[in-house]
Design an enzyme around this catalytic site. Sequence first.
Site, PDB file in Angstrom:
ATOM      1  N   VAL A   1      -5.489   0.356   3.155  1.00  0.00           N
ATOM      2  CA  VAL A   1      -5.708  -1.088   3.005  1.00  0.00           C
ATOM      3  C   VAL A   1      -6.923  -1.313   2.106  1.00  0.00           C
ATOM      4  CG1 VAL A   1      -6.441  -3.173   4.249  1.00  0.00           C
ATOM      5  CG2 VAL A   1      -4.593  -1.742   5.178  1.00  0.00           C
TER       6      VAL A   1
ATOM      7  N   LYS B   1      -3.739  -2.266  14.777  1.00  0.00           N
ATOM      8  CA  LYS B   1      -2.963  -1.206  15.407  1.00  0.00           C
ATOM      9  C   LYS B   1      -3.363  -0.990  16.856  1.00  0.00           C
ATOM     10  CE  LYS B   1      -3.480   1.226  11.910  1.00  0.00           C
ATOM     11  NZ  LYS B   1      -3.648   2.204  10.859  1.00  0.00           N
TER      12      LYS B   1
ATOM     13  N   GLU C   1       0.816  -1.230   0.000  1.00  0.00           N
ATOM     14  CA  GLU C   1       0.000   0.000   0.000  1.00  0.00           C
ATOM     15  C   GLU C   1       0.845   1.274   0.000  1.00  0.00           C
ATOM     16  OE1 GLU C   1      -1.468   1.808   3.557  1.00  0.00           O
ATOM     17  OE2 GLU C   1      -1.207  -0.050   4.694  1.00  0.00           O
TER      18      GLU C   1
HETATM   19  N1  PSU Z   1      -0.741   0.790   9.396  1.00  0.00           N
HETATM   20  C1  PSU Z   1       0.408   1.490   9.539  1.00  0.00           C
HETATM   21  N2  PSU Z   1       0.488   2.712   9.009  1.00  0.00           N
HETATM   22  C2  PSU Z   1      -0.548   3.249   8.303  1.00  0.00           C
HETATM   23  C3  PSU Z   1      -1.756   2.510   8.136  1.00  0.00           C
HETATM   24  C4  PSU Z   1      -1.789   1.291   8.704  1.00  0.00           C
HETATM   25  O1  PSU Z   1       1.351   1.007  10.139  1.00  0.00           O
HETATM   26  O2  PSU Z   1      -0.404   4.349   7.796  1.00  0.00           O
HETATM   27  C5  PSU Z   1      -2.898   3.058   7.295  1.00  0.00           C
HETATM   28  C6  PSU Z   1      -3.444   1.953   6.386  1.00  0.00           C
HETATM   29  O3  PSU Z   1      -3.430   2.452   5.071  1.00  0.00           O
HETATM   30  C7  PSU Z   1      -4.857   1.719   6.856  1.00  0.00           C
HETATM   31  C8  PSU Z   1      -5.220   3.096   7.333  1.00  0.00           C
HETATM   32  O4  PSU Z   1      -5.700   1.249   5.853  1.00  0.00           O
HETATM   33  O5  PSU Z   1      -4.032   3.507   8.011  1.00  0.00           O
HETATM   34  C9  PSU Z   1      -6.439   3.112   8.203  1.00  0.00           C
HETATM   35  O6  PSU Z   1      -6.935   4.407   8.287  1.00  0.00           O
HETATM   36  P1  PSU Z   1      -8.376   4.664   8.942  1.00  0.00           P
HETATM   37  O7  PSU Z   1      -8.204   4.274  10.371  1.00  0.00           O
HETATM   38  O8  PSU Z   1      -8.631   6.138   8.759  1.00  0.00           O
HETATM   39  O9  PSU Z   1      -9.342   3.794   8.211  1.00  0.00           O
END
Ligand code: PSU
Length: 312
Positions: free
Chosen positions: A109, A162, A27
């Site tokens: 993702v 996360k 990604e």
């Molecule tokens: N994991 C990481 N760094 C990131 C992300 C995930 O270590 O930058 C990103 C991924 O692209 C994931 C996004 O899809 O954060 C999720 O964002 P949100 O919580 O706004 O959906």
Amino acid sequence: MNLQNYLSVSEEVKDAVAKGLPVVALESTIISHGMPYPKNVETALEVERVVRDNGAIPATIAIIKGKFCVGINKEQIEYLGKKGLDVIKASRRDVPVLLAKGEDGATTVTTTMMAAKLAGIKIFATGGLGGVHRGAEKTMDISADLEELSQTDVYVVCAGVKAILDLKLTLEYLETKGVTVLGYQTDELPAFYSKTSGLKVDYRVDTPKEIADIIQVKDVCGIKGGMLITNPIPDEYSLDGNAIEVIIESAIKKADNLGIKGKAITPYLLDEVQKQTGGESLESNIKLVINNAKLGAEIAIELSKIKKAVKP
Ligand code: PSU
Ligand code: MN
């Protein structure tokens, strides 16, 4: 006219997919929004190298000039990394607008899965998945990543969910949506910066072949949706979960006071944790992505062998 008209696949990746060679999708939100420059670019290139060294072909994905680009080149990675937060973080809802306007977007993702599926790539390696945020019962902040997993047949290798999220609620959501959560050589859900969260995964798997077998059955039976392969951070880079927890709690409070919400919250929290740990969490983040890229390559190779064997 369909989404395929907005797809641009590099020659190398196109050729690999056509020949059934192992390919691993990567990604770009992690490049533009997940890490600071120039570490983000160095990491993206290192991750590609690791995929190659382990016998597969990397396909880093982004939306560039209104096209889903699969297998972007070094210059494009450098561009996305340098532009950082000025590149739109592109989730599913952003896609029609970016394609219509011919703009750029760093794929999360969610959108990386969409593009990988279009390009015929099954395996995707990243750092951590988005999920149900803490306090979601009030904010309704649930990442589109979870919905995408329930509908798009791409298999995501990550270091668990996360740590800034509510892991328990994220697992519940995935269960409701019918998304299988596998633990690679572990029974417990990894917590991104640390090896375990104390929560159980659905199934433990011990080899890339075992994972590829499960994917193949899902694939040929047409059972819709993705799957999560959670891979714990290696011991030597694992951070103390309790110490991280204190930092996360304070970062969430800070974000709340500043009124940060929506798509800005994940990059903000990751950045805060990076600052508060003096870069230690950034190092862990990099190492776990590399570790996932390696496993992604191994699974892609096993899957490619199975698919070749079943072909008439
Ligand atoms: N994991 C990481 N760094 C990131 C992300 C995930 O270590 O930058 C990103 C991924 O692209 C994931 C996004 O899809 O954060 C999720 O964002 P949100 O919580 O706004 O959906
Ligand atoms: Mn969100």
